[in-house]
Enzyme design. Structure first.
Site, PDB file in Angstrom:
ATOM      1  N   ALA A  79       0.830  -1.211   0.000  1.00  0.00           N
ATOM      2  CA  ALA A  79       0.000   0.000   0.000  1.00  0.00           C
ATOM      3  C   ALA A  79       0.861   1.256   0.000  1.00  0.00           C
ATOM      4  O   ALA A  79       1.801   1.383   0.787  1.00  0.00           O
ATOM      5  CB  ALA A  79      -0.926   0.008   1.215  1.00  0.00           C
ATOM      6  N   THR A  97       0.347   8.084   4.161  1.00  0.00           N
ATOM      7  CA  THR A  97       0.302   6.643   3.855  1.00  0.00           C
ATOM      8  C   THR A  97       1.698   6.021   3.849  1.00  0.00           C
ATOM      9  O   THR A  97       1.936   4.997   4.492  1.00  0.00           O
ATOM     10  CB  THR A  97      -0.398   6.423   2.495  1.00  0.00           C
ATOM     11  OG1 THR A  97      -1.785   6.737   2.663  1.00  0.00           O
ATOM     12  CG2 THR A  97      -0.255   4.989   2.012  1.00  0.00           C
ATOM     13  N   THR A 121      10.726   0.878  -4.239  1.00  0.00           N
ATOM     14  CA  THR A 121      10.982   1.238  -5.631  1.00  0.00           C
ATOM     15  C   THR A 121      12.448   1.609  -5.846  1.00  0.00           C
ATOM     16  O   THR A 121      13.117   2.061  -4.902  1.00  0.00           O
ATOM     17  CB  THR A 121      10.083   2.441  -6.011  1.00  0.00           C
ATOM     18  OG1 THR A 121      10.575   3.044  -7.203  1.00  0.00           O
ATOM     19  CG2 THR A 121      10.101   3.524  -4.928  1.00  0.00           C
ATOM     20  N   ASP A 122      12.912   1.461  -7.079  1.00  0.00           N
ATOM     21  CA  ASP A 122      14.283   1.900  -7.394  1.00  0.00           C
ATOM     22  C   ASP A 122      14.384   3.429  -7.435  1.00  0.00           C
ATOM     23  O   ASP A 122      15.483   3.979  -7.499  1.00  0.00           O
ATOM     24  CB  ASP A 122      14.768   1.300  -8.725  1.00  0.00           C
ATOM     25  CG  ASP A 122      13.933   1.704  -9.930  1.00  0.00           C
ATOM     26  OD1 ASP A 122      12.871   2.356  -9.745  1.00  0.00           O
ATOM     27  OD2 ASP A 122      14.325   1.371 -11.061  1.00  0.00           O
ATOM     28  N   GLU A 123      13.213   4.121  -7.379  1.00  0.00           N
ATOM     29  CA  GLU A 123      13.254   5.584  -7.442  1.00  0.00           C
ATOM     30  C   GLU A 123      13.901   6.199  -6.208  1.00  0.00           C
ATOM     31  O   GLU A 123      14.266   7.373  -6.214  1.00  0.00           O
ATOM     32  CB  GLU A 123      11.843   6.151  -7.667  1.00  0.00           C
ATOM     33  CG  GLU A 123      11.266   5.686  -8.993  1.00  0.00           C
ATOM     34  CD  GLU A 123       9.980   6.386  -9.371  1.00  0.00           C
ATOM     35  OE1 GLU A 123       9.810   7.558  -9.018  1.00  0.00           O
ATOM     36  OE2 GLU A 123       9.147   5.749 -10.027  1.00  0.00           O
ATOM     37  N   TYR A 148       7.075  11.628  -3.802  1.00  0.00           N
ATOM     38  CA  TYR A 148       6.807  10.182  -3.804  1.00  0.00           C
ATOM     39  C   TYR A 148       8.052   9.397  -3.409  1.00  0.00           C
ATOM     40  O   TYR A 148       8.035   8.615  -2.448  1.00  0.00           O
ATOM     41  CB  TYR A 148       6.311   9.727  -5.188  1.00  0.00           C
ATOM     42  CG  TYR A 148       6.395   8.224  -5.399  1.00  0.00           C
ATOM     43  CD1 TYR A 148       5.666   7.349  -4.584  1.00  0.00           C
ATOM     44  CD2 TYR A 148       7.209   7.668  -6.385  1.00  0.00           C
ATOM     45  CE1 TYR A 148       5.747   5.972  -4.754  1.00  0.00           C
ATOM     46  CE2 TYR A 148       7.294   6.302  -6.559  1.00  0.00           C
ATOM     47  CZ  TYR A 148       6.559   5.454  -5.746  1.00  0.00           C
ATOM     48  OH  TYR A 148       6.645   4.082  -5.906  1.00  0.00           O
ATOM     49  N   LYS A 152       8.972   7.100  -0.020  1.00  0.00           N
ATOM     50  CA  LYS A 152       9.318   5.669  -0.111  1.00  0.00           C
ATOM     51  C   LYS A 152      10.691   5.437   0.525  1.00  0.00           C
ATOM     52  O   LYS A 152      10.894   4.449   1.240  1.00  0.00           O
ATOM     53  CB  LYS A 152       9.312   5.185  -1.566  1.00  0.00           C
ATOM     54  CG  LYS A 152       7.951   5.085  -2.209  1.00  0.00           C
ATOM     55  CD  LYS A 152       6.996   4.126  -1.508  1.00  0.00           C
ATOM     56  CE  LYS A 152       7.402   2.673  -1.629  1.00  0.00           C
ATOM     57  NZ  LYS A 152       6.362   1.771  -1.064  1.00  0.00           N
ATOM     58  N   PRO A 190      -0.247   1.992 -19.556  1.00  0.00           N
ATOM     59  CA  PRO A 190      -1.690   1.832 -19.797  1.00  0.00           C
ATOM     60  C   PRO A 190      -2.339   3.078 -20.390  1.00  0.00           C
ATOM     61  O   PRO A 190      -3.296   2.974 -21.158  1.00  0.00           O
ATOM     62  CB  PRO A 190      -2.271   1.518 -18.419  1.00  0.00           C
ATOM     63  CG  PRO A 190      -1.193   1.713 -17.448  1.00  0.00           C
ATOM     64  CD  PRO A 190       0.111   1.751 -18.159  1.00  0.00           C
ATOM     65  N   TYR A 205       6.154  12.544 -22.868  1.00  0.00           N
ATOM     66  CA  TYR A 205       6.742  13.643 -22.096  1.00  0.00           C
ATOM     67  C   TYR A 205       8.059  14.089 -22.734  1.00  0.00           C
ATOM     68  O   TYR A 205       8.925  13.253 -23.031  1.00  0.00           O
ATOM     69  CB  TYR A 205       7.098  13.177 -20.689  1.00  0.00           C
ATOM     70  CG  TYR A 205       5.979  13.078 -19.696  1.00  0.00           C
ATOM     71  CD1 TYR A 205       5.218  14.195 -19.360  1.00  0.00           C
ATOM     72  CD2 TYR A 205       5.716  11.883 -19.055  1.00  0.00           C
ATOM     73  CE1 TYR A 205       4.218  14.099 -18.406  1.00  0.00           C
ATOM     74  CE2 TYR A 205       4.715  11.789 -18.093  1.00  0.00           C
ATOM     75  CZ  TYR A 205       3.970  12.899 -17.778  1.00  0.00           C
ATOM     76  OH  TYR A 205       2.981  12.808 -16.829  1.00  0.00           O
TER      77      TYR A 205
HETATM   78  N1  LIG Z   1       4.249   0.875 -10.123  1.00  0.00           N
HETATM   79  C1  LIG Z   1       5.547   0.590 -10.182  1.00  0.00           C
HETATM   80  O1  LIG Z   1       6.127   0.525 -11.265  1.00  0.00           O
HETATM   81  C2  LIG Z   1       6.317   0.295  -8.911  1.00  0.00           C
HETATM   82  C3  LIG Z   1       7.658  -0.071  -9.019  1.00  0.00           C
HETATM   83  C4  LIG Z   1       8.357  -0.404  -7.849  1.00  0.00           C
HETATM   84  C5  LIG Z   1       7.712  -0.370  -6.626  1.00  0.00           C
HETATM   85  N2  LIG Z   1       6.412   0.015  -6.556  1.00  0.00           N
HETATM   86  C6  LIG Z   1       5.757  -0.005  -5.237  1.00  0.00           C
HETATM   87  O2  LIG Z   1       4.772  -1.015  -5.264  1.00  0.00           O
HETATM   88  C7  LIG Z   1       3.689  -0.663  -4.414  1.00  0.00           C
HETATM   89  C8  LIG Z   1       2.389  -0.721  -5.175  1.00  0.00           C
HETATM   90  O3  LIG Z   1       2.459   0.168  -6.297  1.00  0.00           O
HETATM   91  P1  LIG Z   1       1.269   0.229  -7.352  1.00  0.00           P
HETATM   92  O4  LIG Z   1       1.823   0.779  -8.606  1.00  0.00           O
HETATM   93  O5  LIG Z   1       0.550  -1.052  -7.362  1.00  0.00           O
HETATM   94  O6  LIG Z   1       0.361   1.347  -6.670  1.00  0.00           O
HETATM   95  P2  LIG Z   1      -1.193   1.626  -6.826  1.00  0.00           P
HETATM   96  O7  LIG Z   1      -1.329   3.099  -6.619  1.00  0.00           O
HETATM   97  O8  LIG Z   1      -1.743   1.013  -8.055  1.00  0.00           O
HETATM   98  O9  LIG Z   1      -1.846   0.848  -5.595  1.00  0.00           O
HETATM   99  C9  LIG Z   1      -1.733   1.286  -4.290  1.00  0.00           C
HETATM  100  C10 LIG Z   1      -2.841   0.626  -3.472  1.00  0.00           C
HETATM  101  O10 LIG Z   1      -2.682   1.038  -2.108  1.00  0.00           O
HETATM  102  C11 LIG Z   1      -3.956   1.421  -1.610  1.00  0.00           C
HETATM  103  N3  LIG Z   1      -3.747   2.422  -0.557  1.00  0.00           N
HETATM  104  C12 LIG Z   1      -3.282   3.694  -0.717  1.00  0.00           C
HETATM  105  N4  LIG Z   1      -3.251   4.309   0.481  1.00  0.00           N
HETATM  106  C13 LIG Z   1      -3.671   3.412   1.394  1.00  0.00           C
HETATM  107  C14 LIG Z   1      -3.829   3.441   2.800  1.00  0.00           C
HETATM  108  N5  LIG Z   1      -3.565   4.553   3.510  1.00  0.00           N
HETATM  109  N6  LIG Z   1      -4.291   2.336   3.426  1.00  0.00           N
HETATM  110  C15 LIG Z   1      -4.586   1.208   2.724  1.00  0.00           C
HETATM  111  N7  LIG Z   1      -4.457   1.123   1.391  1.00  0.00           N
HETATM  112  C16 LIG Z   1      -3.999   2.205   0.743  1.00  0.00           C
HETATM  113  C17 LIG Z   1      -4.714   1.970  -2.798  1.00  0.00           C
HETATM  114  O11 LIG Z   1      -6.119   1.943  -2.591  1.00  0.00           O
HETATM  115  C18 LIG Z   1      -4.239   1.038  -3.902  1.00  0.00           C
HETATM  116  O12 LIG Z   1      -5.069  -0.105  -3.981  1.00  0.00           O
HETATM  117  C19 LIG Z   1       4.009   0.738  -3.874  1.00  0.00           C
HETATM  118  O13 LIG Z   1       4.560   0.584  -2.594  1.00  0.00           O
HETATM  119  C20 LIG Z   1       5.035   1.282  -4.848  1.00  0.00           C
HETATM  120  O14 LIG Z   1       5.905   2.186  -4.227  1.00  0.00           O
HETATM  121  C21 LIG Z   1       5.691   0.352  -7.663  1.00  0.00           C
END
Ligand SMILES: NC(=O)c1ccc[n+]([C@@H]2O[C@H](COP(=O)([O-])OP(=O)(O)OC[C@H]3O[C@@H](n4cnc5c(N)ncnc54)[C@H](O)[C@@H]3O)[C@@H](O)[C@H]2O)c1
Length: 332
Positions: A79, A97, A121-123, A148, A152, A190, A205
């Site tokens: 999350a 969060t 994340t790698d960010e 962000y 993280k 997407p 971009y």
């Molecule tokens: N998207 C990427 O490419 C990527 C890459 C590396 C790491 N990550 C990490 O993976 C994780 C998921 O990323 P994602 O892209 O699926 O994100 P996303 O935004 O699609 O999903 C996040 C989910 O967390 C829930 N959420 C947000 N705040 C909340 C809270 N306070 N309590 C409970 N639930 C809450 C949201 O409702 C959502 O379902 C994150 O921690 C992100 O940092 C993402």
């Protein structure tokens, strides 16, 4: 069989993980998700009710978190507020969060001595120059650029401190950019796929030179299961699948796979502070834990993802117009 508490399991990568766990293990899953704009019940549709339960709640609410952590064998913490652009407009939810939510979960894991895996994340490492041959490793110094990535980074450091100070049995993984089913249409891949499906020209971009290291969400899931199973407590593992591509190449591939001219896109204003290049060296995960990705080839993973968006318009259509109106208001 284990009982997993998956936070953010109705989001993009979390829901892919829940589908992966149900398909490849006999674990049961409780999803704790606030269902923000990024969470979607429909991403969990069709999963067996006797193995998957959704609890709607906030990870920063200790009263909700505590009993769920107490009954779990492991917490897998996805999350987060995850969209860089949103963090530039309104950083506050990112602190609530990503920082307070992670703290709340860590305190519950500490109280109940529950295994904890933190998804990051790698960010957190900032960016690399376009012509730099280096890739991120577990010892790269943190240098986040946006609200962000800084929240993280802060959450990763909390996990490290809770391991060291309180003996919480935690691991961390930092993954590169994911693509695959169930990703919100606000995100780059997407958005462009659904633009093409709607007959809208894709948007790029700046000049499109920025490089991302793409990994299919299913490969991210198998890596997380590997770390849960074999990872060493206190360790960080980088997850990546050698998928470096610049954004221009990704847009051109989407157009090519759709049978359209590869220059049928528009250039739009760049994002402020847009990181140039990310690249992951996942040697540690591969050599120490024996993980290998399934989608070695980005093009086949992208084609499968495009098929999923084509076949699942009812999943993304309700949010598409709002996202495009928002980007249009910013000239993007
Ligand atoms: N998207 C990427 O490419 C990527 C890459 C590396 C790491 N990550 C990490 O993976 C994780 C998921 O990323 P994602 O892209 O699926 O994100 P996303 O935004 O699609 O999903 C996040 C989910 O967390 C829930 N959420 C947000 N705040 C909340 C809270 N306070 N309590 C409970 N639930 C809450 C949201 O409702 C959502 O379902 C994150 O921690 C992100 O940092 C993402």
């Amino acid at each position: 069989m284990a009982r997993l508490l998956v936070t953010g399991g109705a989001g993009f990568i979390g829901s892919n993980f829940v589908h992966h766990v149900i398909a490849h293990t006999d674990h049961t899953v409780t999803v704790l998700d606030k269902l923000t704009y990024a969470g979607n019940r429909a991403s969990l549709a069709g999963l067996p009710e006797d193995r998957v339960r959704l609890v709607v709640g906030d990870i920063a609410d200790a009263a909700v978190v505590d009993p769920l952590v107490a009954e779990a064998d492991a917490v897998v913490h996805y999350a987060a507020e995850s969209h860089n652009d949103n963090s530039l407009h309104d950083p506050r939810p990112f602190l609530d969060t990503n920082i307070i939510g992670t703290y709340t979960l860590l305190e519950a894991a500490r109280r109940h001595d529950v295994r904890f895996h933190h998804i990051s994340t790698d960010e957190v490492y900032g960016d690399l120059e376009l012509d730099d041959p280096a890739r991120f490793t577990e010892s790269t110094p943190y240098n986040p650029s946006s609200p962000y990535s800084s929240t993280k980074a802060g959450s990763d450091l909390l996990v490290r401190a809770w391991v060291r100070s309180f003996g919480v049995r935690a691991t961390i993984s930092n993954c590169s950019n994911n693509y695959g089913p169930y990703q919100h249409v606000e995100k780059f891949i997407p958005r462009q796929i659904t633009n093409v499906l709607r007959g809208i020209r894709p948007k790029l971009y700046g000049t499109g030179e920025n490089v991302r290291d793409w990994i299919h969400a299913d490969d991210h899931s198998s890596a997380v299961l590997t770390i849960l199973d074999k990872g060493e407590i206190g360790q960080t593992y980088l997850i990546g699948a050698d998928g470096e591509k610049d954004n221009k190449t990704v847009v051109e591939l989407i157009l090519q796979l759709s049978g359209q001219p590869t220059d049928a896109y528009d250039l739009v204003t760049d994002r402020p502070g847009h990181d140039l290049r990310y690249a992951i060296d996942s040697t540690k995960l591969r050599t120490e834990l024996g993980w290998v990705p399934t989608y070695g080839d980005f093009e086949s993973g992208l084609a499968a993802t495009m098929d999923w968006y084509r076949d699942n318009e009812s999943w993304w259509a309700p949010t598409k117009d709002g996202v495009e109106a928002f980007y249009a208001s910013k000239g993007q």
